[in-house]
Scaffold this motif. Structure first.
Motif, short mmCIF file in Angstrom:
data_model
loop_
_atom_site.label_atom_id
_atom_site.label_comp_id
_atom_site.label_asym_id
_atom_site.label_seq_id
_atom_site.Cartn_x
_atom_site.Cartn_y
_atom_site.Cartn_z
N TYR A 194 1.07 -0.88 -0.10
CA TYR A 194 0.35 0.07 -0.42
C TYR A 194 1.13 1.47 -0.03
CZ TYR A 194 -3.46 3.62 2.03
OH TYR A 194 -4.41 4.56 2.08
N ILE A 196 0.78 6.05 0.17
CA ILE A 196 -0.02 6.56 0.04
C ILE A 196 0.87 7.33 -0.43
CG2 ILE A 196 0.49 6.89 2.50
CD1 ILE A 196 -2.61 8.30 2.91
N THR A 198 0.08 10.79 -3.90
CA THR A 198 0.06 11.43 -4.31
C THR A 198 1.81 11.73 -5.24
OG1 THR A 198 -0.43 13.79 -4.14
CG2 THR A 198 -2.30 11.69 -4.75
N TYR A 223 -1.20 -1.70 -4.62
CA TYR A 223 -2.28 0.12 -4.17
C TYR A 223 -1.30 0.88 -3.92
CZ TYR A 223 -5.85 2.85 -2.72
OH TYR A 223 -6.42 3.95 -3.14
N ASN A 225 -0.93 5.06 -4.74
CA ASN A 225 -1.97 6.79 -4.94
C ASN A 225 -0.75 7.51 -5.17
OD1 ASN A 225 -3.64 7.57 -3.76
ND2 ASN A 225 -3.32 8.95 -2.55
N ASN A 250 -2.87 4.61 -9.28
CA ASN A 250 -3.79 6.18 -9.32
C ASN A 250 -3.52 7.20 -10.06
OD1 ASN A 250 -5.90 8.35 -8.83
ND2 ASN A 250 -4.43 8.30 -6.93
#
Length: 374
Positions: A194, A196, A198, A223, A225, A250
């Motif tokens: 994960y 996080i 941007t 994942y 971002n 993302n």
């Protein structure tokens, strides 16, 4: 340690009652030290430990109290249960992932922490299996405070996060080289990893992302971002409860020589879900095969591309399945396909091979082949 050579030339000046001394200094490079760690019975943590004959007993002691920037902490084969915090400029090197384990025993984690911006690409974690960590976020590895270390030739396996990032939690950026992320679980986002933030980036070279699970939400394998670059990576049999069975990314996404195979999600993007409408996807020599969705109104078993620009070159999108739209490829805006094969994909409604969804978008196909089962 530091060594310094001193050249002294003494010129005696007769009749002046004095002398002139010329000193010429020449510094030799600092040599990095190798600090040894061994979990054997004879090893002891003390201020002078670290030699082959007198190794330190634990990795944290060697890193925190002995190592300085430029040093290598060499960890002999064995099983180590103490969590480790990385240090700026220090390489932590195991004897190999097959024989050197950092083990949370299913009760502790994160097992590796990098929590300073000074811990950048000069800080490397190499040659370990990091397993059975247990934490809220990042059960095996937690990277925060804009740290950006390198993880190399490691196996990250069988870790559990009750929130995000079963294997790794990254608040910033990370580089993974020839690293395997296997059988990790997160209850929410990012079964394997994960990320996080941007502005962050996940860079993966080689390696394997396999059998990871994001139980309830997104990103079974990874994942991200921020943005992601995958080169020569295998993404196999990962599962997400909602979207991005293999990958959820993302922003800008680059896949080169990458295989995304047999991943499963609930509603969107069985293989890869890309989220941002103003970003881009570029895939070259990449394969998305046998990815699927399980929800009854699902969209795109293979690649779900929200990006403003999707460019696929020499890509195979085959045998993917969704229930509603775009069995193989769903393009929200525009796409350019070159030497790309979209074949044997299945959907229950529109676009068994490809579905383009926006009237203002465009689709350009060159030297491509498409066949579909609807």
């Amino acid at each position: 340690g530091n060594t310094l050579s001193l050249s002294v030339t003494l010129l005696a000046l007769l009749g002046l009652g004095s002398c002139l001394v010329w000193l010429g200094w020449q510094a030799t490079p600092i040599r990095a030290a190798t600090i040894n760690v061994d979990d054997g019975a004879g090893a002891v943590d003390f201020p002078g430990c670290g030699s082959v004959g007198s190794p330190c007993r634990t990795i944290p002691y060697a890193v925190d109290n002995i190592a300085v920037s430029g040093d290598v902490v060499y960890v002999w084969d064995g099983t180590y249960i103490e969590p480790v915090t990385m240090k700026a400029g220090v390489v932590i090197s195991g004897a190999g992932s097959a024989v050197t384990f950092i083990d949370g025993e299913n009760v502790r984690g994160p097992m590796i922490t990098a929590n300073s911006a000074a811990v950048n690409s000069s800080a490397i974690l190499r040659g370990f299996t990091i397993r059975r960590g247990y934490a809220t976020d990042g059960a095996a590895v937690s990277i925060s405070a804009n740290a950006s270390p390198i993880v190399e030739s490691c196996i990250i396996s069988d870790n559990l996060a009750t929130n995000n990032g079963g294997g790794l939690y990254v608040d910033g950026s990370v580089t993974l080289r020839e690293t395997q992320i296997i059988s990790n679980t997160a209850d929410q986002y990012g079964g394997g990893l994960y990320q996080i933030g941007t502005g962050g980036r996940v860079t993966v070279t080689g390696g394997l992302v396999e059998r990871n699970t994001a139980t309830q939400v997104d990103g079974g394998g990874l994942y991200v971002n921020g943005s992601a670059i995958l080169t020569g990576t295998e993404v196999f049999t990962n599962t997400a409860g909602r979207s991005g069975g293999g990958l959820w990314i993302n922003f800008d996404t680059v896949l080169t020589n990458t295989q995304v195979i047999s991943n499963t999600a609930g509603r969107w993007g069985g293989g890869l879900y890309q989220n941002d409408f103003v970003s881009s996807i570029t895939a070259v020599n990449t394969r998305l095969d046998r990815n699927r969705l399980t929800w009854p109104d699902s969209r795109c078993g293979g690649l779900f591309a929200s990006a403003a620009n999707t460019e696929l070159q020499t890509v195979e999108i085959t045998n993917n399945r969704s229930d509603l739209y775009g069995g193989g490829l769903f393009v929200a805006i525009s796409a350019f396909l070159t030497d790309t094969h979209v074949t044997d994909n299945t959907t229950g409604s529109r676009g068994g091979g490809l579905c383009q969804n926006t009237a203002s978008g465009w689709l350009e196909i060159s030297k491509a082949r498409s066949s579909e089962t609807q």
